[in-house]
Design a protein around this motif. Structure first.
Motif, PDB file in Angstrom:
ATOM      1  N   ALA A 367      45.705  44.289  39.663  1.00 28.66           N
ATOM      2  CA  ALA A 367      45.379  44.631  38.280  1.00 28.66           C
ATOM      3  C   ALA A 367      45.595  43.429  37.363  1.00 28.66           C
ATOM      4  O   ALA A 367      46.583  42.698  37.507  1.00 28.66           O
ATOM      5  N   PRO A 368      44.695  43.188  36.396  1.00 30.08           N
ATOM      6  CA  PRO A 368      44.929  42.148  35.400  1.00 30.08           C
ATOM      7  C   PRO A 368      46.275  42.372  34.721  1.00 30.08           C
ATOM      8  O   PRO A 368      46.565  43.485  34.259  1.00 30.08           O
ATOM      9  N   THR A 369      47.085  41.339  34.677  1.00 28.67           N
ATOM     10  CA  THR A 369      48.487  41.478  34.289  1.00 28.67           C
ATOM     11  C   THR A 369      48.845  40.508  33.169  1.00 28.67           C
ATOM     12  O   THR A 369      48.424  39.349  33.185  1.00 28.67           O
ATOM     13  N   LEU A 370      49.626  40.997  32.201  1.00 28.16           N
ATOM     14  CA  LEU A 370      50.210  40.140  31.172  1.00 28.16           C
ATOM     15  C   LEU A 370      51.700  40.407  31.116  1.00 28.16           C
ATOM     16  O   LEU A 370      52.129  41.546  30.928  1.00 28.16           O
ATOM     17  N   LEU A 371      52.484  39.363  31.281  1.00 22.99           N
ATOM     18  CA  LEU A 371      53.938  39.465  31.270  1.00 22.99           C
ATOM     19  C   LEU A 371      54.499  38.793  30.026  1.00 22.99           C
ATOM     20  O   LEU A 371      54.111  37.665  29.680  1.00 22.99           O
TER      21      LEU A 371
END
Length: 487
Positions: A367-371
């Motif tokens: 899944a496209p992820t932003l941390l």
């Protein structure tokens, strides 16, 4: 149809090596697996030191005649190869999508046309390659580019044919012969390129293609004393091994390696554009060396930027890369998927928060992820993930933005979003990067130098810089009025 021929989406692909103008099978094979569904596409000839030696020998034997071929004739053949790519564009696109999982629509509209352009560009550049003569105390200096010899080109899996021809085209244009070793996770379009080149009239032995695992065939290629140039795109650890292998022969290297590029968003930027640029970093499932994976956003707009980004990124459609509506396809291999997931799991365990994503999807999809909430010295900020994973940090002023942007071991690229041209000039002058984009991303011109700083690479390619690498530069100095007529 030969027992060594696969049918991939209706396209016949030979699984053997291409050496000296002939198809050569190995005693062993390795499986080529499609990331789309995890199914085995077929078994590919698995080269070892024997095939490496044969390919270099073929390239060495073909070199004198090809080096002596006129520039005009070399350019003509390269244009014919480009024509062959255009004729088979749809076949190349579907085979590469099946092999590496990148979007079919991107292959059709951008990647494969760029493959043809690579050949046309360097063919045309060759014909105008010159340096103005200059004088020293009346003596004339004349600079020329002499073919260097057999070249070993080792290419990656994320854009297999485009990145291969980015090397093959200038090497051939320069008058060199080539041994191309494609990545074992995506070997098929390199085999088709051999067919296209032969049909275009490229003499036997000028282009050779060998397949296999780097550990089994790579060292035999890069340590060979008859190889005069090595160009590699891939990881830093592999580049270090190649450099060690090439050291005994002092073989010149061109290395395009990893990146951990920043994308800086200042408060004066067009926020809609900045969000669009940031979401674009998920292209090819994040498997792009140039991707701006570290989002650095000015504090005053960080909350609004994050909200808009999460909304737009969450709308991306992930699925079968052959579908026109798909935005993000699979990761290339189960091993790469495990690597990506490991990075994210360790980051979250260390205190990072997943704004979106942070998990696997069915099959080889992530899944496209932003941390967020990530420390500057953390692994997730400092090491290349090579997947659809971005981090977001904030800065308070220009000085902090530049400090954070430059605070990694890499220096491949950087992207800057600002509405202030003076700020753009100040910041870009201080960024450590081979390419900087201001209010845009991924605009590439083959006339421009391309490469990385620090651990992102050694050397530059593109335009004359490519010929500088693939040739031995010679300066001929002639004395004034020094000719004697012997009648």
């Amino acid at each position: 149809m030969s027992a060594h021929t696969l049918t991939v989406a209706g396209v016949a692909v030979d699984t053997r090596h291409w050496i000296g103008g002939e198809r050569v099978a190995s005693a062993q094979t390795f499986p080529d697996v499609s990331p789309i569904d995890g199914g085995t596409i077929g078994e590919i000839s698995r080269g070892t030191a024997g095939e490496a030696a044969a390919a270099v020998a073929a390239a060495k034997a073909a070199f004198p005649a090809w080096a002596a071929t006129s520039r005009a004739e070399r350019a003509r053949i390269l244009h014919a190869i480009a024509d062959g790519v255009d004729k088979r564009l749809e076949e190349l696109a579907i085979v590469e999508t099946t092999d590496n999982g990148a979007l079919l629509r991107s292959h059709r509209r951008g990647v494969m046309p760029r493959v043809a352009h690579n050949f046309r560009f360097f063919a045309d550049w060759l014909l105008k390659l010159e340096h103005e003569d200059f004088e020293t105390r009346g003596h004339t200096n004349h600079v020329s580019w002499d073919p260097a010899g057999p070249c070993v080109l080792i290419t990656p899996w994320n854009a297999p044919l485009m990145l291969a021809t980015w090397k093959v085209a200038p090497a051939l244009a320069a008058g060199n012969t080539v041994v191309l070793k494609p990545a074992e996770w995506s070997p098929l379009t390199a085999s088709l390129l051999a067919d296209i080149a032969a049909e275009a009239g490229l003499p036997a032995g000028v282009l050779n293609v060998v397949q296999g695992y780097g550990a089994e065939i790579g060292d035999a290629l890069t340590s060979h004393p008859d190889v005069r140039r090595i160009s590699f795109t891939g990881s830093v650890p592999t580049a270090q091994r190649i450099a060690e292998s090439a050291a005994a022969n002092l073989t010149p290297l061109s290395l395009e390696l990893g990146g951990k590029s920043p994308l800086l968003v200042f408060a004066d930027a067009d926020l809609d554009l900045a969000v669009e640029l940031a979401v674009e970093q998920y292209d090819n499932a994040g498997q792009v060396c140039l991707a701006g994976t570290r989002l650095l956003v000015e504090e005053s707009v960080a909350e609004e930027f994050t909200r808009r980004f999460a909304e737009q990124a969450s709308a991306l459609k992930q699925g079968d890369p052959r579908a026109e509506a798909t935005d993000i396809g699979p990761t290339i291999h189960p091993r790469q998927l495990e690597k990506i997931d490991g990075f994210v799991r360790r980051a979250v365990a260390a205190g990072a928060r997943a704004v979106i994503g942070g998990h696997r999807v069915d099959g080889q999809y992530y899944a496209p992820t932003l941390l967020t909430d990530v420390a500057q010295d953390s692994e997730i900020v400092q090491e290349e993930v090579f997947g659809p994973v971005l981090t977001l940090q904030t800065f308070s002023d220009e000085e902090e933005a530049v400090r954070l942007a430059n605070d990694t071991r890499f220096g491949l690229a950087a992207t800057l979003a600002t509405g202030d041209p003076e700020r753009a000039d100040r910041v870009t002058a201080r960024l450590v990067a081979g390419t900087v984009w201001v209010n845009c991303f991924f605009v590439r011109d083959l006339r421009a130098p391309f490469g990385g700083s620090r651990l992102s690479g050694v050397g530059r390619e593109g335009g004359t810089w490519s010929f500088d690498f693939y040739c031995d530069l010679k300066n001929t100095v002639t004395a004034p009025n020094g000719w004697t007529n012997h009648g």
